[in-house]
Design a protein around this motif. Structure first.
Motif, PDB file in Angstrom:
ATOM      1  N   TYR A  20      -1.214   3.295  -7.554  1.00  0.00           N
ATOM      2  CA  TYR A  20      -2.565   3.096  -7.039  1.00  0.00           C
ATOM      3  C   TYR A  20      -3.562   3.964  -7.810  1.00  0.00           C
ATOM      4  CZ  TYR A  20      -5.991   1.813  -3.510  1.00  0.00           C
ATOM      5  OH  TYR A  20      -7.082   1.286  -2.875  1.00  0.00           O
TER       6      TYR A  20
ATOM      7  N   LEU B 110      -6.429  -3.712  -0.260  1.00  0.00           N
ATOM      8  CA  LEU B 110      -5.543  -2.623  -0.664  1.00  0.00           C
ATOM      9  C   LEU B 110      -6.209  -1.279  -0.412  1.00  0.00           C
ATOM     10  CD1 LEU B 110      -4.310  -4.086  -4.048  1.00  0.00           C
ATOM     11  CD2 LEU B 110      -3.197  -4.217  -1.822  1.00  0.00           C
TER      12      LEU B 110
ATOM     13  N   ASN C 278       0.822  -1.209   0.000  1.00  0.00           N
ATOM     14  CA  ASN C 278       0.000   0.000   0.000  1.00  0.00           C
ATOM     15  C   ASN C 278       0.859   1.263   0.000  1.00  0.00           C
ATOM     16  OD1 ASN C 278      -2.522  -1.227  -0.120  1.00  0.00           O
ATOM     17  ND2 ASN C 278      -2.713  -1.362   2.097  1.00  0.00           N
TER      18      ASN C 278
END
Length: 132
Positions: free
Chosen positions: A96, A113, A80
């Motif tokens: 992301y 996530l 992450n």
């Protein structure tokens, strides 16, 4: 199906961790889920974006540090943070951000996530090795 959509091709180096080509290419339900290809020896430039991720992993887990104690929650946390880090190569977006424009929200929820705010991203050992 989602794995095949996300990873139709996997490019890796000749490390021993990639020796089970058939296992990586085959679905647990039978049939081929992807194709695995290898870079030429001593040519990390052939998988440049992955090398950036490797360097960022090593900022958090220095070379010589065992991975044995890590649990899935640690790997998810590390992922992450790395994938929330903005990259010039992505026009100052994070991986992301880019993925959120391609994949449905369910995908991120299923994998646990979540995006980390830019000012909260930690790419240092303290991320995983915080003192209690």
């Amino acid at each position: 199906k989602l794995f095949s959509d996300m990873f139709p091709v996997i490019l890796c180096d000749n490390g021993h961790e990639f020796m089970d080509i058939e296992g990586m290419e085959q679905s647990i339900y039978g049939g081929q889920r992807c194709k695995v290809f290898f870079c030429e020896p001593n040519r990390p430039d052939q998988k440049g974006a992955a090398e950036v991720n490797h360097r960022q992993i090593r900022c958090i887990i220095p070379k010589g540090t065992s991975f044995d104690h890590l649990m899935q929650k640690d790997i998810t946390l590390l992922t992450n943070h790395i994938n929330s880090y903005k990259r010039k190569s992505l026009l100052d977006q994070s991986p992301y951000d880019v993925a959120m424009n391609i994949y449905p929200e369910d995908f991120f929820i299923l994998l646990g996530l979540c995006k980390i705010a830019s000012d909260k991203v930690i790419l240092k050992p303290e991320l995983l090795f915080q003192k209690s």
